[in-house]
Design a protein around this motif. Structure first.
Motif, PDB file in Angstrom:
ATOM      1  N   ASP A  70      59.898  37.140  34.264  1.00 25.64           N
ATOM      2  CA  ASP A  70      59.767  38.407  33.452  1.00 25.64           C
ATOM      3  C   ASP A  70      58.169  38.729  33.329  1.00 25.64           C
ATOM      4  N   VAL A  71      57.568  37.544  33.262  1.00 26.40           N
ATOM      5  CA  VAL A  71      56.158  37.787  33.362  1.00 26.40           C
ATOM      6  C   VAL A  71      55.369  36.909  34.020  1.00 26.40           C
ATOM      7  N   LEU A  72      54.369  37.331  34.765  1.00 27.98           N
ATOM      8  CA  LEU A  72      53.592  36.680  35.535  1.00 27.98           C
ATOM      9  C   LEU A  72      51.994  37.235  35.349  1.00 27.98           C
ATOM     10  N   MET A  73      51.041  36.330  34.846  1.00 24.58           N
ATOM     11  CA  MET A  73      49.814  36.565  34.736  1.00 24.58           C
ATOM     12  C   MET A  73      48.820  35.736  35.149  1.00 24.58           C
ATOM     13  N   VAL A  74      47.903  36.206  35.982  1.00 26.89           N
ATOM     14  CA  VAL A  74      46.961  35.172  36.629  1.00 26.89           C
ATOM     15  C   VAL A  74      45.689  35.323  35.490  1.00 26.89           C
ATOM     16  N   VAL A  75      45.345  33.909  34.921  1.00 25.68           N
ATOM     17  CA  VAL A  75      44.274  33.827  34.154  1.00 25.68           C
ATOM     18  C   VAL A  75      43.024  33.283  34.898  1.00 25.68           C
ATOM     19  N   HIS A  76      42.128  33.955  34.888  1.00 22.57           N
ATOM     20  CA  HIS A  76      40.666  33.269  35.663  1.00 22.57           C
ATOM     21  C   HIS A  76      39.680  32.929  34.545  1.00 22.57           C
ATOM     22  N   VAL A  77      39.415  31.524  34.263  1.00 25.38           N
ATOM     23  CA  VAL A  77      38.396  31.060  33.463  1.00 25.38           C
ATOM     24  C   VAL A  77      37.244  30.822  34.246  1.00 25.38           C
ATOM     25  N   SER A  78      36.021  31.397  34.007  1.00 27.03           N
ATOM     26  CA  SER A  78      34.959  31.292  34.649  1.00 27.03           C
ATOM     27  C   SER A  78      34.453  29.967  34.910  1.00 27.03           C
ATOM     28  N   ALA A  79      33.601  29.451  35.749  1.00 22.23           N
ATOM     29  CA  ALA A  79      33.069  28.368  35.902  1.00 22.23           C
ATOM     30  C   ALA A  79      32.396  27.854  34.652  1.00 22.23           C
ATOM     31  N   ARG A  80      31.610  28.814  33.966  1.00 18.41           N
ATOM     32  CA  ARG A  80      30.910  28.219  32.596  1.00 18.41           C
ATOM     33  C   ARG A  80      31.850  28.222  31.443  1.00 18.41           C
ATOM     34  N   GLN A  81      32.995  28.777  31.719  1.00 17.79           N
ATOM     35  CA  GLN A  81      34.135  28.883  30.755  1.00 17.79           C
ATOM     36  C   GLN A  81      33.334  29.868  29.344  1.00 17.79           C
ATOM     37  N   VAL A  84      36.968  34.858  30.069  1.00 21.67           N
ATOM     38  CA  VAL A  84      38.367  34.896  30.547  1.00 21.67           C
ATOM     39  C   VAL A  84      38.702  36.342  31.105  1.00 21.67           C
ATOM     40  N   SER A  85      39.441  36.412  32.499  1.00 25.32           N
ATOM     41  CA  SER A  85      39.757  37.341  32.832  1.00 25.32           C
ATOM     42  C   SER A  85      41.466  37.329  32.945  1.00 25.32           C
ATOM     43  N   VAL A  86      42.251  38.262  32.553  1.00 21.73           N
ATOM     44  CA  VAL A  86      43.687  38.240  32.531  1.00 21.73           C
ATOM     45  C   VAL A  86      44.225  39.411  33.416  1.00 21.73           C
ATOM     46  N   VAL A  87      44.978  39.049  34.590  1.00 17.27           N
ATOM     47  CA  VAL A  87      45.384  39.969  35.412  1.00 17.27           C
ATOM     48  C   VAL A  87      47.140  39.966  35.426  1.00 17.27           C
ATOM     49  N   ALA A  88      47.833  40.900  34.929  1.00 19.07           N
ATOM     50  CA  ALA A  88      49.183  40.984  35.035  1.00 19.07           C
ATOM     51  C   ALA A  88      49.768  41.454  36.362  1.00 19.07           C
ATOM     52  N   GLN A 209      50.780  45.852  28.370  1.00 19.28           N
ATOM     53  CA  GLN A 209      49.941  46.035  27.482  1.00 19.28           C
ATOM     54  C   GLN A 209      50.277  45.711  25.920  1.00 19.28           C
ATOM     55  N   ARG A 210      51.346  45.736  25.652  1.00 21.02           N
ATOM     56  CA  ARG A 210      51.568  45.309  24.378  1.00 21.02           C
ATOM     57  C   ARG A 210      51.542  43.608  24.121  1.00 21.02           C
ATOM     58  N   GLN A 211      51.700  43.122  25.388  1.00 21.97           N
ATOM     59  CA  GLN A 211      51.464  41.629  25.411  1.00 21.97           C
ATOM     60  C   GLN A 211      49.862  41.204  25.396  1.00 21.97           C
ATOM     61  N   GLN A 212      49.107  42.200  26.030  1.00 23.05           N
ATOM     62  CA  GLN A 212      47.912  41.706  25.966  1.00 23.05           C
ATOM     63  C   GLN A 212      47.248  42.148  24.740  1.00 23.05           C
ATOM     64  N   ARG A 213      47.641  43.088  23.680  1.00 22.82           N
ATOM     65  CA  ARG A 213      47.121  43.358  22.578  1.00 22.82           C
ATOM     66  C   ARG A 213      47.658  42.062  21.893  1.00 22.82           C
ATOM     67  N   PHE A 214      48.809  41.538  21.982  1.00 27.58           N
ATOM     68  CA  PHE A 214      49.199  40.459  21.183  1.00 27.58           C
ATOM     69  C   PHE A 214      48.333  39.106  21.565  1.00 27.58           C
ATOM     70  N   LEU A 215      47.974  38.939  22.674  1.00 31.28           N
ATOM     71  CA  LEU A 215      47.098  37.889  22.998  1.00 31.28           C
ATOM     72  C   LEU A 215      45.850  37.896  22.344  1.00 31.28           C
ATOM     73  N   VAL A 216      44.961  38.899  22.310  1.00 30.25           N
ATOM     74  CA  VAL A 216      43.778  39.397  21.768  1.00 30.25           C
ATOM     75  C   VAL A 216      43.727  39.093  20.419  1.00 30.25           C
ATOM     76  N   GLN A 217      45.006  39.465  19.534  1.00 25.89           N
ATOM     77  CA  GLN A 217      45.055  39.211  18.117  1.00 25.89           C
ATOM     78  C   GLN A 217      45.375  37.862  17.765  1.00 25.89           C
ATOM     79  N   ALA A 274      43.728  43.175  32.758  1.00 30.56           N
ATOM     80  CA  ALA A 274      43.944  44.114  33.709  1.00 30.56           C
ATOM     81  C   ALA A 274      45.557  44.156  34.118  1.00 30.56           C
ATOM     82  N   THR A 275      46.028  45.191  34.766  1.00 32.09           N
ATOM     83  CA  THR A 275      47.408  45.121  35.516  1.00 32.09           C
ATOM     84  C   THR A 275      46.725  45.355  36.928  1.00 32.09           C
ATOM     85  N   VAL A 276      47.250  44.602  37.890  1.00 34.39           N
ATOM     86  CA  VAL A 276      47.005  44.807  39.265  1.00 34.39           C
ATOM     87  C   VAL A 276      47.464  46.434  39.462  1.00 34.39           C
TER      88      VAL A 276
END
Length: 341
Positions: A70-81, A84-88, A209-217, A274-276
Motif C-alpha cells: 500500500d506504500v512504496l517510498m524511495v529514500v535517497h540518503v546523500s553520500a555525505r549523509q 535526504v530525498s523521499v519519493v513516493a 502527503q499526510r504521511q510525509q507531513r507525519f514523517l517531518v513531525q 516528492a511524489t513521482v
C-alpha cells in the motif's frame, strides 16, 4: 508473513534506514559508483494480522487485505549523509513486473503488466525491489518493511507525534476526525491519520502527503528529544521497530542505530519530499484495472537527479504544496514546508 503500511512512516522518520541489504543488485542500464549515496525502498503492505481484533475495531483497521504494498517510498540518503530525498510511488502506478522465478514452484515466469503494488503479492520484497529498479533506473541498496503493531508501539514509545492541519480532516472509513489546529497523536490515532485516503478527492495522493507531513513531525520530535543520539534510547526504539525477530529483515539493530546517529543533524530544510510525476490515468484494462501513468520525461529527470546524488530542489527555492495535492501537478517541497509552525 504479511507487512502493513503504516510502520514505514515512523521508521522512515526515525531515519532507521539501513534496511535489508541486497548485495550485488544493479538497476538496468546503470553501474554502481561509490559516492552516489544510498537508496532504500521503504515498503508496507495491507496485512492486518499483527494487531488484535479489539484494536482493529477501535482504530477502524479492518477490511480485506490483498497482501500487496500500500506504500512504496524511495529514500535517497546523500553520500555525505547531509540530505535526504523521499519519493513516493503511488500504489496504482502501472508497472511491468520483470521476469522472475517463482520461489514456491521454481518456475520461470515471464514479464507481465500489473499495478506496482502487485509485485509484492507475487514475489515478496525482492520482486518489489526488482520492479522499482527497472522502473526508476535506481540501484536499491536496502529495503525496509514493518507492520501496524510496530507502528503503534513505536509512536507510543516516543510519546506520540504532533500533527497540524489548516482544515478539518474527516474520513468515513478510518473514522479520522481532526479539527483545524495541532494534535498530539498516540499510536492508534496516528495509525488512523496515516492510513486515511477518503478525506477528499485526492485519495492516495492526499494520503501520501499526510504521511510525509507525519514523517517531518516525527523526525522533529525525535531530534528534540535527542532520541537518535542517546544510545540506550535509540536501542529501545530500534528494538520496538524491529519487533521480536520473527519477521524477515536481514539487518542488525546496530546497523540501524549507527545510521540513525549519523543522520541526527539533518535539518528539515535539507529533506525533500516528492511524489513521482503523474501524466494521468491509463485506459482501464480487464486484467489489471485502472492504473496511473507516470510522466516519463519528468519522472526520468527526477530519478536521474537521484542517481547523480543531486538535490531535487534548486538552492534558495522553497515551493509550497497544494493542499489537497493535484494529480498532474506534483510539487516537490522541503521538509520545512510540512512542519508545524
Amino acid at each position: 508473513m504479511k507487512r502493513t503500511l503504516s510502520s514505514v512512516v515512523l521508521a522512515t522518520s526515525a531515519l532507521l534506514l539501513a534496511g535489508a541489504v541486497l548485495p550485488g543488485r544493479t538497476a538496468p542500464g546503470r553501474t554502481t559508483h561509490a559516492g552516489h549515496g544510498t537508496n532504500i525502498l521503504v515498503m508496507g503492505t495491507d496485512g492486518r494480522d499483527t494487531i488484535s481484533a479489539a484494536e482493529k475495531r477501535e482504530f477502524h483497521a479492518g477490511g480485506f487485505a490483498c497482501d500487496c504494498t500500500d506504500v512504496l517510498m524511495v529514500v535517497h540518503v546523500s553520500a555525505r549523509q547531509d540530505r535526504v530525498s523521499v519519493v513516493a510511488l503511488p500504489r496504482d502506478s502501472y508497472a511491468d513486473i520483470p521476469p522472475h522465478r517463482d520461489e514456491g514452484t521454481g518456475k520461470q515466469l515471464p514479464a507481465r503488466p500489473s499495478k506496482i503494488n502487485g509485485a509484492y503479492a507475487e514475489g515478496g520484497p525482492r520482486l518489489t525491489v526488482a520492479t522499482v529498479e527497472s522502473m526508476t533506473g535506481l540501484n536499491i541498496d536496502h529495503y525496509l518493511q514493518l507492520d501496524f503493531r510496530r507502528f503503534i508501539d513505536g509512536v507510543d514509545k516516543v510519546g506520540g507525534v504532533e500533527v497540524c492541519t489548516a482544515r478539518r480532516l474527516q474520513d468515513k472509513a478510518t473514522k479520522l476526525d481532526l479539527k483545524p489546529g495541532r494534535h498530539r497523536l498516540k499510536g492508534g490515532p496516528a495509525l488512523q491519520y496515516v492510513r486515511s485516503r477518503k478525506v477528499d478527492q485526492a485519495a492516495d495522493l492526499g494520503r501520501i502527503q499526510r504521511q510525509q507531513r507525519f514523517l517531518v513531525q516525527a523526525l522533529r520530535g525525535l531530534q528534540a528529544k535527542r532520541l537518535l543520539t542517546d544510545p540506550a534510547k535509540t536501542a529501545g526504539l530500534v528494538r520496538t521497530l524491529l519487533g521480536s525477530g520473527r519477521d524477515e529483515q536481514g539487518f542488525t539493530a546496530g546497523d540501524l542505530a549507527e545510521l540513525a546517529a549519523a543522520l541526527h543533524k539533518v535539518q528539515a530544510k535539507n529533506t525533500e519530499f516528492a511524489t513521482v510525476p503523474v501524466a494521468g490515468f491509463n485506459p482501464t484494462r480487464p486484467d489489471i484495472g485502472s492504473t496511473l501513468a507516470w510522466d516519463k520525461a519528468k519522472a526520468g529527470a527526477m530519478f536521474k537527479t537521484l542517481r547523480e546524488d543531486r538535490p531535487l530542489l534548486k538552492a534558495g527555492t522553497d515551493p509550497k504544496p497544494y493542499d489537497p495535492p493535484r494529480l498532474m501537478h506534483a510539487v516537490t517541497v522541503r521538509g520545512s514546508a510540512y512542519a508545524c509552525t
